[in-house]
Scaffold this motif. Structure first.
Motif, short mmCIF file in Angstrom:
data_model
loop_
_atom_site.label_atom_id
_atom_site.label_comp_id
_atom_site.label_asym_id
_atom_site.label_seq_id
_atom_site.Cartn_x
_atom_site.Cartn_y
_atom_site.Cartn_z
N ASP A 109 -5.27 4.05 -9.56
CA ASP A 109 -4.60 3.01 -8.79
C ASP A 109 -4.44 3.41 -7.32
N GLY A 159 -6.37 1.14 -4.54
CA GLY A 159 -5.67 0.52 -3.42
C GLY A 159 -6.22 0.96 -2.07
N TYR A 164 0.83 -1.20 0.00
CA TYR A 164 0.00 0.00 0.00
C TYR A 164 0.86 1.26 0.00
N SER A 204 2.49 1.58 -3.37
CA SER A 204 1.46 1.98 -4.34
C SER A 204 1.19 3.48 -4.28
N THR A 227 -6.62 -5.86 -5.84
CA THR A 227 -6.76 -4.64 -5.06
C THR A 227 -5.47 -4.17 -4.40
N ILE A 228 -4.52 -5.08 -4.17
CA ILE A 228 -3.30 -4.73 -3.45
C ILE A 228 -2.07 -4.76 -4.34
#
Length: 314
Positions: A72, A76, A36, A39, A279-280
């Motif tokens: 994105d 996330g 996370y 990201s 999602t991650i």
């Protein structure tokens, strides 16, 4: 299809972590935290680099890339903060409203990302196959209009999914076999016959995924045919490198979606893996792929770093 208007469930239990041991909790917490953070920082770096570099900002491709990074970052953030909180507290519950919000934003951002990737493929098609008319076709106002269309398409898709799910009655049980709320797991908890609803939901998501995927394949197929015989020169290698990066991102987005669409209402453990990846992991890989394989972005980042360094000493 008989429906009841009664919904008594006010809280859902997320059972995605129930079988994990303490060590696995810690490892998963570290993995999700790292992904996370990377990201957010990686995608933010791309957005700032494009925004601060006049050459990149005027290019439709990098304008779309910056918006992909924004998506994105938001995608996330739909599941990761709640997942980290649940891992720390070892309590995995979510309110009915919070669950519906997760479903909305997950499909809104996911649908917008699919449309945006399709738009980026069209941009590369025009740039490579019709270079003389590229500036006239992909002018700034046209790019803004196409981008707004992508976001509007995401809202329409997500609203449709949310309406279909919110119409279902939930009276127990309320245990979701996942790390966050998504349509397949929530629909399985409805206390009514959901066969027709499942068909509508699959049709909505599947049709969007299929149409976007076919358009993407067609666009890049035409591009590869156009580039045939030009792979030896600099322009051909640069175009091929850009398109290969796009194809890698497309694969990361569409493969998990296709997997889920092929067996959307199953209870397989692999659904959790696909959910985690989508999602991650995917929001982390996108900026890495674009920065490592794109010389213009790397050079713009070097210029940005030099400007920031000089500004600190003046």
């Amino acid at each position: 299809m008989k429906m009841s208007s009664c919904t008594t469930v006010t809280m859902f239990l997320l059972s995605g972590f129930s079988e994990l041991q303490i060590l696995h909790f810690l490892l998963l917490f570290g993995l999700v935290s790292a992904c996370y953070t990377v990201s957010l920082l990686g995608n933010l770096l791309i957005v700032v680099t494009v925004r601060m570099d006049p050459d990149l900002l005027q290019s439709p491709m990098y304008f779309f890339l910056a918006n992909l990074s924004l998506i994105d970052m938001a995608l996330g953030s739909v599941a990761a903060p709640k997942m980290l909180s649940d891992l720390l507290s070892q309590g995995s519950t979510i309110s009915y409203g919070g669950c519906m919000a997760q479903i909305f934003f997950l499909h809104f951002l996911g649908g917008s990302e699919m449309f945006l990737l399709t738009l980026m493929a069209y941009d590369r098609y025009v740039a490579i196959c019709h270079p003389l008319s590229y500036a006239e076709t992909m002018h700034h106002h046209c790019c803004l209009g196409l981008l707004v269309t992508c976001w509007a398409g995401g809202v329409l898709h997500s609203s449709t999914q949310l309406v279909l799910v919110a119409w279902l009655p939930f009276c127990g049980p309320s245990k979701l076999n996942n790390f966050y709320c998504d349509v397949p797991q929530v629909v399985k908890l409805a206390c009514s016959d959901t066969y027709v609803m499942e068909i509508l939901i699959i049709s909505n998501s599947g049709l969007i995924s299929l149409v976007c995927f076919l358009v993407l394949l067609g666009s890049y197929g035409v591009i590869l045919v156009t580039l045939r015989g030009r792979f030896g020169d600099g322009g051909g290698r640069k175009a091929l490198s850009t398109c290969s990066a796009h194809l890698m991102v497309v694969s990361l987005i569409f493969v998990p979606c296709i997997f889920v669409c092929l067996q959307p209402f199953s209870n397989l453990q692999m659904d959790k893996m696909a959910s985690i990846f989508y999602t991650i992991i995917t929001p982390v890989l996108n900026p890495i792929i674009y920065t490592l394989r794109n010389q213009e972005v790397k050079e713009a980042m070097k210029r940005l770093r030099t400007r920031l360094w000089l500004s600190c000493w003046t």
